[in-house]
Design a protein around this motif. Sequence first.
Motif, PDB file in Angstrom:
ATOM      1  N   SER A 241      54.506 -50.532 105.497  1.00 35.33           N
ATOM      2  CA  SER A 241      53.455 -50.587 106.518  1.00 35.33           C
ATOM      3  C   SER A 241      52.712 -51.916 106.507  1.00 35.33           C
ATOM      4  O   SER A 241      51.898 -52.180 107.402  1.00 35.33           O
ATOM      5  CB  SER A 241      52.463 -49.436 106.315  1.00 35.33           C
ATOM      6  N   ARG A 242      52.973 -52.768 105.509  1.00 35.96           N
ATOM      7  CA  ARG A 242      52.323 -54.084 105.448  1.00 35.96           C
ATOM      8  C   ARG A 242      53.022 -55.119 106.314  1.00 35.96           C
ATOM      9  O   ARG A 242      52.535 -56.261 106.407  1.00 35.96           O
ATOM     10  CB  ARG A 242      52.280 -54.574 103.996  1.00 35.96           C
ATOM     11  N   ASP A 254      46.625 -48.938 113.468  1.00 32.25           N
ATOM     12  CA  ASP A 254      46.523 -47.884 112.465  1.00 32.25           C
ATOM     13  C   ASP A 254      46.691 -46.484 113.052  1.00 32.25           C
ATOM     14  O   ASP A 254      47.102 -45.567 112.340  1.00 32.25           O
ATOM     15  CB  ASP A 254      45.175 -47.961 111.744  1.00 32.25           C
ATOM     16  N   ASP A 258      49.057 -45.706 110.160  1.00 29.23           N
ATOM     17  CA  ASP A 258      48.379 -45.045 109.048  1.00 29.23           C
ATOM     18  C   ASP A 258      48.442 -43.525 109.229  1.00 29.23           C
ATOM     19  O   ASP A 258      47.884 -42.987 110.188  1.00 29.23           O
ATOM     20  CB  ASP A 258      46.921 -45.500 108.998  1.00 29.23           C
ATOM     21  N   ARG A 262      46.954 -41.155 112.132  1.00 28.29           N
ATOM     22  CA  ARG A 262      47.935 -40.559 113.047  1.00 28.29           C
ATOM     23  C   ARG A 262      47.845 -39.037 113.063  1.00 28.29           C
ATOM     24  O   ARG A 262      48.013 -38.391 114.103  1.00 28.29           O
ATOM     25  CB  ARG A 262      49.335 -41.010 112.632  1.00 28.29           C
TER      26      ARG A 262
END
Length: 279
Positions: A241-242, A254, A258, A262
């Motif tokens: 996710s980075r 996000d 995230d 979500r």
Amino acid sequence: MLRLLVADGNTPAGRHRIAESAGATPSESYANMLREIGVDAVVDICTPADVGAATPQPLDCYDGVAITGSSLNIYDRDMEALRQIDFVREVFARGIPMFGSCWGLQLAAVAAGGEVKLNPKGREVAVARKIALTEAGRAHPMHRDRAPVYDAPSIHSDVVTRLPQGAIVTAHNGLSAVQAAEIRMGEGVFWGVQYHPEYRLRDVAAMVRRYGQILVAEGFFASLVELERYADDLSLLDQDSRRRDIAWRLGLDDDIIDPLVRQIELSNWINNLIRRKSK
């Protein structure tokens, strides 16, 4: 401890097709996600589209029922859909709280007297953009901690065109006037969304690949090569996710990346069930 039931909206063939591309049936993925949100939850699965389907435990044993998406179209009135309408009406009648994603929202709307049709504005694919909470939605516990405007994972070509009497629209966007709603019938209360808070990015990638040429024909991708590149990016972002470069390129924030953001509506539903059970 919560005992939850996940109802898979698909036929056996539909479940098999999705499991081949995504690695699990929709109900298996949904159940795993609910176990992550509600750490102490016991989650069972049922398949109400199937002939002679039964729940693992009597319905009254469950604190809540969640309904997955489906490849069915409810206005076709196939027996697989009619069996699910009967199932949802039974859950409503017993006063068991429900949550539904996509097909789940459509199913609850029709079961309670509403209507679903093919969306004349076309399909919503991968990400539902600029979903906005209504005034009622901003105050609704389903959307607690949700931003006033947000994106969400999505895939659907049908929409709720008429809600049952007394239903509350809590979110909408340019493609669907009903992106989220509360529906009541008898003693039962349903919270539902037209999108898929349960989808991880890898689920979205699998879905895009599964639709394939259909999405190219509808103009979402110029070619299968472009579609595959998009799906690959989603899979890479799911793994890390980075990857800001991918998130920036795809326009994802996000609310998609995230899981805590979500899955807000599902987390709020679980927390509501916990509070309800503790009374």
